[in-house]
Design an enzyme around this catalytic site. Structure first.
Site, PDB file in Angstrom:
ATOM      1  N   LYS A   1       0.808  -1.230   0.000  1.00 34.37           N
ATOM      2  CA  LYS A   1       0.000   0.000   0.000  1.00 34.37           C
ATOM      3  C   LYS A   1       0.839   1.277   0.000  1.00 34.37           C
ATOM      4  O   LYS A   1       0.434   2.303  -0.519  1.00 34.37           O
ATOM      5  CB  LYS A   1      -0.963  -0.014   1.178  1.00 34.37           C
ATOM      6  CG  LYS A   1      -2.023  -1.103   1.036  1.00 34.37           C
ATOM      7  CD  LYS A   1      -3.362  -0.656   1.538  1.00 34.37           C
ATOM      8  CE  LYS A   1      -4.457  -1.624   1.133  1.00 34.37           C
ATOM      9  NZ  LYS A   1      -4.308  -2.962   1.757  1.00 34.37           N
TER      10      LYS A   1
ATOM     11  N   GLU B   1      -9.872   6.699   3.895  1.00 31.67           N
ATOM     12  CA  GLU B   1     -10.760   5.760   4.569  1.00 31.67           C
ATOM     13  C   GLU B   1      -9.963   4.490   4.777  1.00 31.67           C
ATOM     14  O   GLU B   1      -9.025   4.213   4.021  1.00 31.67           O
ATOM     15  CB  GLU B   1     -12.004   5.486   3.716  1.00 31.67           C
ATOM     16  CG  GLU B   1     -11.855   4.365   2.692  1.00 31.67           C
ATOM     17  CD  GLU B   1     -10.843   4.654   1.600  1.00 31.67           C
ATOM     18  OE1 GLU B   1     -10.678   5.821   1.227  1.00 31.67           O
ATOM     19  OE2 GLU B   1     -10.209   3.683   1.134  1.00 31.67           O
TER      20      GLU B   1
ATOM     21  N   SER C   1       1.732  -9.864  -1.038  1.00 29.96           N
ATOM     22  CA  SER C   1       1.367  -8.445  -0.878  1.00 29.96           C
ATOM     23  C   SER C   1       1.690  -7.862   0.488  1.00 29.96           C
ATOM     24  O   SER C   1       1.878  -6.656   0.626  1.00 29.96           O
ATOM     25  CB  SER C   1      -0.122  -8.267  -1.187  1.00 29.96           C
ATOM     26  OG  SER C   1      -0.907  -9.114  -0.373  1.00 29.96           O
TER      27      SER C   1
END
Ligand code: PLP
Length: 405
Positions: free
Chosen positions: A98, A120, A386
């Site tokens: 991310k 969010e 990930s």
């Protein structure tokens, strides 16, 4: 009727209006138009500036720790009688992919003159990645999070607070991610000039899906170079990634999209089983519809109410997928598989015991797909790991104590 897709030169990029085939676009309230339009008209020009690229690449290298290694997992490969390379996004700063996106978007926000960041978050991973880059740049950060998620994800809430972010509970509806998204949108409408909204996946109105995919595409850019060095060829036979909204998958697929020989495999969360009523397998269960600003596959009832998804991994617990993935599914360019909660848990323990790597529960869904593929010794498989499993230790301990594993 001539479809949009015919005018798209490469499936990497959407058309002017943000469509990949029938999916994408910008379905937004009138009041958001100025914010989204500013972004749409400026993002490519800013991202292509030499000074932007230099700062982005330097931060990826020295702050995030890129390039992330491409690791030939020997014992895992032996088990599946093939060559499996893990793209180690779990080794990035903050523990997942991310940060590739939040580093990019914070630099973009600075160049747009924004002084306030909103985001969010569901599980808190994107919130932590956003709070991290806001601390790095000394920019105010407000993270909206469902009240229920705040209670469930205490360690990440503590991280965000320590990083200086304000965590605002969303108390309406189911008090989860979808409600946090509504609150963030409301904030953006009320603060149209000084605020940038950092969306955490390849979802939302155009240009977000394309912008986030471009920031995450560093993953496949590196894979090509690393594979060439290790095997003499840039092209694997299979590329595998899990899909929540689809950002790690978009980044892992990106530079292979136009190479037809590379099989792209996206793995969704089947929860307790695709048809159990407790699932997040969007392509299996969804129908075309509009969610959070773009047209894609959405899990919904007959009359269009969004269905609450379920997955053991909070990062895959989303009732939609990004429009690029909807297009890849529809066109058959990518194969969509799913893995249940139990299959993901089993795969997490398998990787841990074979390789000494504790994966995130999300990534474990991608690992669980290895069982479903017919692989042989001539194949070269690249799988995006990930994120790391630190955040999931409570779930893993519970599974061990319950004698499940
Ligand atoms: C958030 C998250 C995901 C799911 O998000 P995508 O946008 O689908 O990539 C997957 N893995 C990890 C480790 C995450 O934190």
């Amino acid at each position: 009727m001539i479809e949009n897709r015919i005018t798209v030169k490469s499936i990497k990029s959407p058309n002017e209006q943000g469509y990949y085939g029938k999916f994408g676009g910008a379905y937004i309230p009138e009041m958001l138009y100025p914010n989204v339009e500013e972004l749409r008209t400026r993002y490519l020009e800013i991202m292509n500036e030499a000074a932007f690229q230099k700062e982005y690449r330097t931060l990826l290298k020295d702050y995030v720790g890129r390039p992330s290694p491409l690791y030939l997992a020997g014992r895992l490969s032996a088990k599946y009688n093939t060559s499996i390379y893990l793209k180690r996004e779990d080794l990035n700063h903050t523990g997942a992919h991310k940060i590739n996106n939040t580093v990019g978007q914070i630099l973009l926000a600075q160049r747009l003159g924004k002084r306030r960041i909103i985001a969010e978050t569901g599980a808190g991973q994107h919130g932590v990645a956003t709070a991290t880059v806001c601390a790095l740049k000394g920019i105010e950060c407000i993270v909206y999070m469902g009240e229920k998620d705040i209670a469930r994800q205490a360690p990440n809430v503590a991280r965000m607070k320590m990083l200086g972010a304000k965590v605002v509970p969303a108390v309406s509806g189911s008090k989860t991610l979808k409600d946090a998204t509504n609150e963030a949108i409301r904030d953006w409408i009320n603060n149209p000039t000084d605020t940038h909204y950092i969306i955490g996946s390849v979802v939302g109105p155009h240009p977000y899906p394309d912008m986030v995919a471009r920031f995450q595409s560093v993953i496949s850019e590196e894979i090509r170079a690393q594979l060439r060095e290790k095997t003499g060829s840039e092209l694997p036979t299979h590329v595998i990634a899990c899909v929540g909204g689809g950002s790690n998958a978009a980044g892992t697929f990106y530079h292979f999209l136009d190479d037809a020989s590379v099989e792209l495999i996206a793995v969704e969360a089947a929860g307790r089983g695709v048809h159990s009523g407790k699932s997040a397998a969007t392509t299996q269960l969804g129908k075309p519809g509009v969610l959070h600003g773009s047209r894609s596959y959405v899990m919904q009832t007959e009359d269009g109410q969004v269905v609450e998804p379920h997955s053991i991994s909070a990062g895959l617990d989303y009732p939609g997928i990004g429009p690029l993935h909807a297009y890849l599914y529809d066109s058959g360019r990518a194969t969509f598989l799913s893995a249940t909660d139990d299959e993901a848990l089993k795969a997490a323990f398998e990787l841990t015991r074979l390789e000494g790597i504790i994966p995130a529960l999300e990534s474990s869904h991608a690992l669980a797909a290895l069982d479903q593929l017919q692989l042989n010794e001539k194949d070269t498989v690249v799988l995006c790991l990930s994120g790391r499993g630190d955040k999931d230790m409570a779930t893993y301990m519970y599974a061990m104590e319950g004698g499940m594993l």
